[in-house]
Write an enzyme that holds these catalytic residues in place. Structure first.
Site, PDB file in Angstrom:
ATOM      1  N   LYS A  22       0.845  -1.209   0.000  1.00 24.14           N
ATOM      2  CA  LYS A  22       0.000   0.000   0.000  1.00 24.14           C
ATOM      3  C   LYS A  22       0.874   1.251   0.000  1.00 24.14           C
ATOM      4  CE  LYS A  22      -1.789   1.547   4.075  1.00 24.14           C
ATOM      5  NZ  LYS A  22      -1.419   2.951   4.390  1.00 24.14           N
ATOM      6  N   ASN A  23       1.843   1.285   0.909  1.00 24.15           N
ATOM      7  CA  ASN A  23       2.608   2.518   1.102  1.00 24.15           C
ATOM      8  C   ASN A  23       3.615   2.779  -0.013  1.00 24.15           C
ATOM      9  OD1 ASN A  23       1.096   2.989   3.319  1.00 24.15           O
ATOM     10  ND2 ASN A  23       2.686   2.466   4.826  1.00 24.15           N
ATOM     11  N   ARG A  92      -4.725  10.571   4.430  1.00 24.93           N
ATOM     12  CA  ARG A  92      -3.689  11.580   4.603  1.00 24.93           C
ATOM     13  C   ARG A  92      -2.690  11.614   3.456  1.00 24.93           C
ATOM     14  NH1 ARG A  92      -2.871  14.439   8.716  1.00 24.93           N
ATOM     15  NH2 ARG A  92      -0.687  14.555   8.105  1.00 24.93           N
ATOM     16  N   CYS A 116      -5.060  12.483  13.039  1.00 25.45           N
ATOM     17  CA  CYS A 116      -5.767  11.204  13.110  1.00 25.45           C
ATOM     18  C   CYS A 116      -5.439  10.566  14.448  1.00 25.45           C
ATOM     19  CB  CYS A 116      -5.392  10.308  11.943  1.00 25.45           C
ATOM     20  SG  CYS A 116      -3.692   9.824  11.928  1.00 25.45           S
ATOM     21  N   ARG A 121       0.156  14.668  13.154  1.00 23.60           N
ATOM     22  CA  ARG A 121       0.662  14.500  11.790  1.00 23.60           C
ATOM     23  C   ARG A 121       0.702  15.807  10.995  1.00 23.60           C
ATOM     24  NH1 ARG A 121      -1.400   8.867   9.387  1.00 23.60           N
ATOM     25  NH2 ARG A 121       0.571   9.005   8.292  1.00 23.60           N
ATOM     26  N   ASP A 305       4.812   0.840  12.155  1.00 22.83           N
ATOM     27  CA  ASP A 305       3.587   0.183  11.673  1.00 22.83           C
ATOM     28  C   ASP A 305       3.449  -1.249  12.189  1.00 22.83           C
ATOM     29  OD1 ASP A 305       2.909   2.468  10.361  1.00 22.83           O
ATOM     30  OD2 ASP A 305       3.594   1.812   8.399  1.00 22.83           O
ATOM     31  N   ILE A 327       7.967   7.336  16.864  1.00 24.77           N
ATOM     32  CA  ILE A 327       7.579   8.024  15.627  1.00 24.77           C
ATOM     33  C   ILE A 327       6.286   8.822  15.809  1.00 24.77           C
ATOM     34  CG2 ILE A 327       7.093   7.747  13.151  1.00 24.77           C
ATOM     35  CD1 ILE A 327       9.913   6.863  13.881  1.00 24.77           C
ATOM     36  N   ARG A 397      -8.470  -0.676   5.050  1.00 26.30           N
ATOM     37  CA  ARG A 397      -7.651   0.344   4.367  1.00 26.30           C
ATOM     38  C   ARG A 397      -6.298  -0.213   3.946  1.00 26.30           C
ATOM     39  NH1 ARG A 397      -6.055   4.745   7.831  1.00 26.30           N
ATOM     40  NH2 ARG A 397      -4.728   5.022   6.040  1.00 26.30           N
TER      41      ARG A 397
HETATM   42  C1  EPZ Z   1       4.163   6.965   6.239  1.00 29.39           C
HETATM   43  O1  EPZ Z   1       3.364   8.026   6.745  1.00 29.39           O
HETATM   44  C2  EPZ Z   1       3.250   5.777   6.171  1.00 29.39           C
HETATM   45  N1  EPZ Z   1       2.143   6.090   5.289  1.00 29.39           N
HETATM   46  C3  EPZ Z   1       2.758   5.423   7.572  1.00 29.39           C
HETATM   47  O2  EPZ Z   1       1.969   4.252   7.474  1.00 29.39           O
HETATM   48  C4  EPZ Z   1       3.962   5.144   8.466  1.00 29.39           C
HETATM   49  O3  EPZ Z   1       3.516   4.895   9.780  1.00 29.39           O
HETATM   50  C5  EPZ Z   1       4.900   6.342   8.458  1.00 29.39           C
HETATM   51  O4  EPZ Z   1       5.270   6.675   7.086  1.00 29.39           O
HETATM   52  C6  EPZ Z   1       6.182   6.122   9.266  1.00 29.39           C
HETATM   53  O5  EPZ Z   1       6.862   5.022   8.766  1.00 29.39           O
HETATM   54  C7  EPZ Z   1       2.300   6.006   3.960  1.00 29.39           C
HETATM   55  O6  EPZ Z   1       3.376   5.687   3.444  1.00 29.39           O
HETATM   56  C8  EPZ Z   1       1.113   6.285   3.122  1.00 29.39           C
HETATM   57  P1  EPZ Z   1       6.107  10.467   8.226  1.00 29.39           P
HETATM   58  P2  EPZ Z   1       3.920   9.528   6.690  1.00 29.39           P
HETATM   59  O7  EPZ Z   1       5.951  11.728   7.448  1.00 29.39           O
HETATM   60  O8  EPZ Z   1       4.690   9.717   5.453  1.00 29.39           O
HETATM   61  C9  EPZ Z   1       6.096  13.701  11.755  1.00 29.39           C
HETATM   62  C10 EPZ Z   1       0.143   2.887   7.905  1.00 29.39           C
HETATM   63  O9  EPZ Z   1      -0.335   2.386   8.949  1.00 29.39           O
HETATM   64  N2  EPZ Z   1       6.001  14.688  10.660  1.00 29.39           N
HETATM   65  O10 EPZ Z   1       7.364   9.696   8.074  1.00 29.39           O
HETATM   66  O11 EPZ Z   1       2.752  10.405   6.941  1.00 29.39           O
HETATM   67  C11 EPZ Z   1       4.817  12.874  11.841  1.00 29.39           C
HETATM   68  O12 EPZ Z   1       3.816  13.544  12.574  1.00 29.39           O
HETATM   69  C12 EPZ Z   1       0.595   4.327   7.892  1.00 29.39           C
HETATM   70  O13 EPZ Z   1       0.248   2.263   6.832  1.00 29.39           O
HETATM   71  C13 EPZ Z   1       6.043  16.036  10.964  1.00 29.39           C
HETATM   72  O14 EPZ Z   1       6.186  16.441  12.140  1.00 29.39           O
HETATM   73  O15 EPZ Z   1       4.861   9.511   7.960  1.00 29.39           O
HETATM   74  C14 EPZ Z   1       5.318  11.618  12.506  1.00 29.39           C
HETATM   75  O16 EPZ Z   1       5.390  11.814  13.890  1.00 29.39           O
HETATM   76  C15 EPZ Z   1       0.279   5.048   9.147  1.00 29.39           C
HETATM   77  N3  EPZ Z   1       5.940  16.947   9.951  1.00 29.39           N
HETATM   78  C16 EPZ Z   1       6.722  11.459  11.916  1.00 29.39           C
HETATM   79  O17 EPZ Z   1       7.093  12.750  11.436  1.00 29.39           O
HETATM   80  C17 EPZ Z   1       5.787  16.547   8.648  1.00 29.39           C
HETATM   81  O18 EPZ Z   1       5.711  17.434   7.751  1.00 29.39           O
HETATM   82  C18 EPZ Z   1       6.812  10.450  10.771  1.00 29.39           C
HETATM   83  O19 EPZ Z   1       5.884  10.795   9.759  1.00 29.39           O
HETATM   84  C19 EPZ Z   1       5.741  15.184   8.347  1.00 29.39           C
HETATM   85  C20 EPZ Z   1       5.845  14.269   9.371  1.00 29.39           C
END
Ligand code: EPZ
Length: 423
Positions: A22-23, A92, A116, A121, A305, A327, A397
């Protein structure tokens, strides 16, 4: 709404096939916005998030076909780079449309994705990077408005290795002439998948999978054909399912390489994991696992995850262990539900202490998000008696044909309509 009824406590056996990730699929689908040419993506899992992406891409003006694991896009007319709240709120990852649309059309407007259950996020890392590439950003009535008079390459240091921001900036930089350098990038395997696509489209991308990525963009990008990598989180969930319930299963079409942190931890707990080139066999005794501490980290660390399914497994450990969630700030929503199943867990801020119990007991529980839901499936398969898992739309999802695959592995599971009656 549907629910799962699982009669647990049976040893697993059998074989199932891992779906496309998915990701990895979602950013590749959004990369099609970078070109008007035909793109064909194979091994796309049939999931609600993919359906939401299909709806959003169609709304933006792409012509999409999606069926039998293949997603095809093309364009017959001009796109409208405006993504409304009704479509963005469903997922998202829609933020990944923002970079490609602005790079191609010079402007985009999209509704701000909300928080969420797993955390606030924010998207500041995406927006910060966009600004450095020459995009002006303003906010109007809950929308983010992006305008690029003149895009230019930049040297961008991410304050955190965000997966989504790395993907968004890579896609944007692919349509900017000159070399953009991204520092402190995410190193998740999905980044390598999108990099391969951008290279096929005509950009030069070096260093994907390391913390420094160099992108030399082109003024126009081409169409592509791509096959999505296997889902490492689905694979990890099934490894933990067998580890928790006991038995021996084979996962075909699985890639063990991106799962080394999980496989190390599972082996340390006493479960046998055999890795082939594209398959994984798990052989788990029914005896209680040894306690193992984990800390979630960006790749190649233990994936956030898999933290919830890991806790379902460890809840039966012979002793006590710790789980640190580094995370997301609120990713322990599965804990009260696991405790309904007689797990004994205490949570303080981002740390959980699991006091292992001899066995879990089936109970009515509720999924609060995708991976919390997966944890409840793992726990229910291991527990004695019947569990009813509600709100499984969260699980739908991210897990393709889950009950079919669970049955392949010997889990007694049925999907039912939730008619509100107590089961
Ligand atoms: C991706 O989300 C995945 N989603 C998530 O999978 C996964 O948990 C996550 O990466 C971490 O591995 C997809 O790939 C679609 P991040 P993403 O930006 O890209 C903070 C699942 O269950 N952050 O790496 O949204 C954020 O709040 C999902 O399949 C900021 O502060 O994750 C988090 O604490 C859930 N500012 C951390 O960084 C930003 O601009 C990591 O988020 C962006 C992120």
């Amino acid at each position: 709404m549907d629910l799962f009824v699982i009669n647990g406590g049976k040893k697993l056996s059998g074989e199932t096939t891992i779906s496309g990730s998915k990701n990895a699929a979602l950013p590749v689908l959004f990369a099609t916005l970078l070109t008007k040419e035909r793109c064909e993506i194979k091994n796309v899992p049939e999931l609600r998030d993919v359906q939401s992406t299909y709806e959003l891409l169609n709304y933006l003006g792409k012509n999409c076909f999606y069926g039998y694991g293949t997603f095809v896009t093309g364009e017959h007319s001009a796109l409208n780079p405006v993504a409304p709240y009704e479509l963005v709120r469903k997922m998202r990852a829609s933020i990944l449309a923002a970079g490609p649309l602005t790079a191609r059309f010079g402007h985009a407007r999209f509704s701000l994705p909300g928080g969420c259950t797993i955390g606030v996020r924010p998207i500041d890392i995406h927006l910060d990077g966009f600004r450095q590439l020459g995009i002006e950003i303003s906010h109007e009535k809950g929308d983010v408005v992006m305008t690029a008079r003149k895009l230019h390459p930049a040297h961008i240091k991410l304050r955190f290795p965000s997966v989504g921001a790395t993907e968004n900036l890579m896609m944007t930089a692919s349509l900017i002439e000159g070399e953009t350098i991204l520092e402190n990038c995410a190193r998740e395997p999905e980044i390598e998948d999108i990099a391969a696509v951008l290279v096929r489209m005509g950009a030069s991308v070096e260093g994907a999978g390391t913390s420094i990525i160099r992108i030399c963009g082109a003024t126009e990008l081409k169409g592509f054909t791509h096959t999505v990598m296997p889902d490492r989180i689905e694979t990890g969930t099934f490894i933990l399912l067998c580890a928790a319930a006991g038995g021996k299963i084979k996962l075909s079409g699985a890639d063990p390489r991106p799962l080394s942190a999980l496989i190390r931890a599972v082996r340390k707990a006493g479960v046998k994991v055999y890795c082939g080139r594209d398959s994984i066999t798990v052989d788990a005794e029914v005896s209680r696992p040894k306690p193992v501490n984990i800390v979630t980290k960006p790749h190649p660390g233990f994936p956030t995850d898999l933290q919830a399914p890991w806790m379902a497994f460890m809840s039966q450990c012979a002793g006590e262990c710790e789980v640190h969630e580094k995370i997301f700030e609120n990713r322990f929503m599965h804990v009260p539900e696991l405790m309904r199943m007689e797990a004994n867990i205490t949570v303080s801020d981002r740390k959980a202490i699991i006091h292992g119990v001899p066995g879990l007991v089936g109970a009515p529980v509720m999924a609060s998000d995708l991976r919390a839901g997966a944890a409840l499936v793992v726990a229910a398969a291991a527990a004695r008696g019947t569990s009813v898992i509600r709100r499984i739309y969260h699980i739908d999802r991210g897990y393709e044909k889950l009950e079919m695959k669970l049955r392949d592995l010997g889990v007694d599971v049925r999907r039912r309509k939730d008619d509100g009656t107590v089961k």
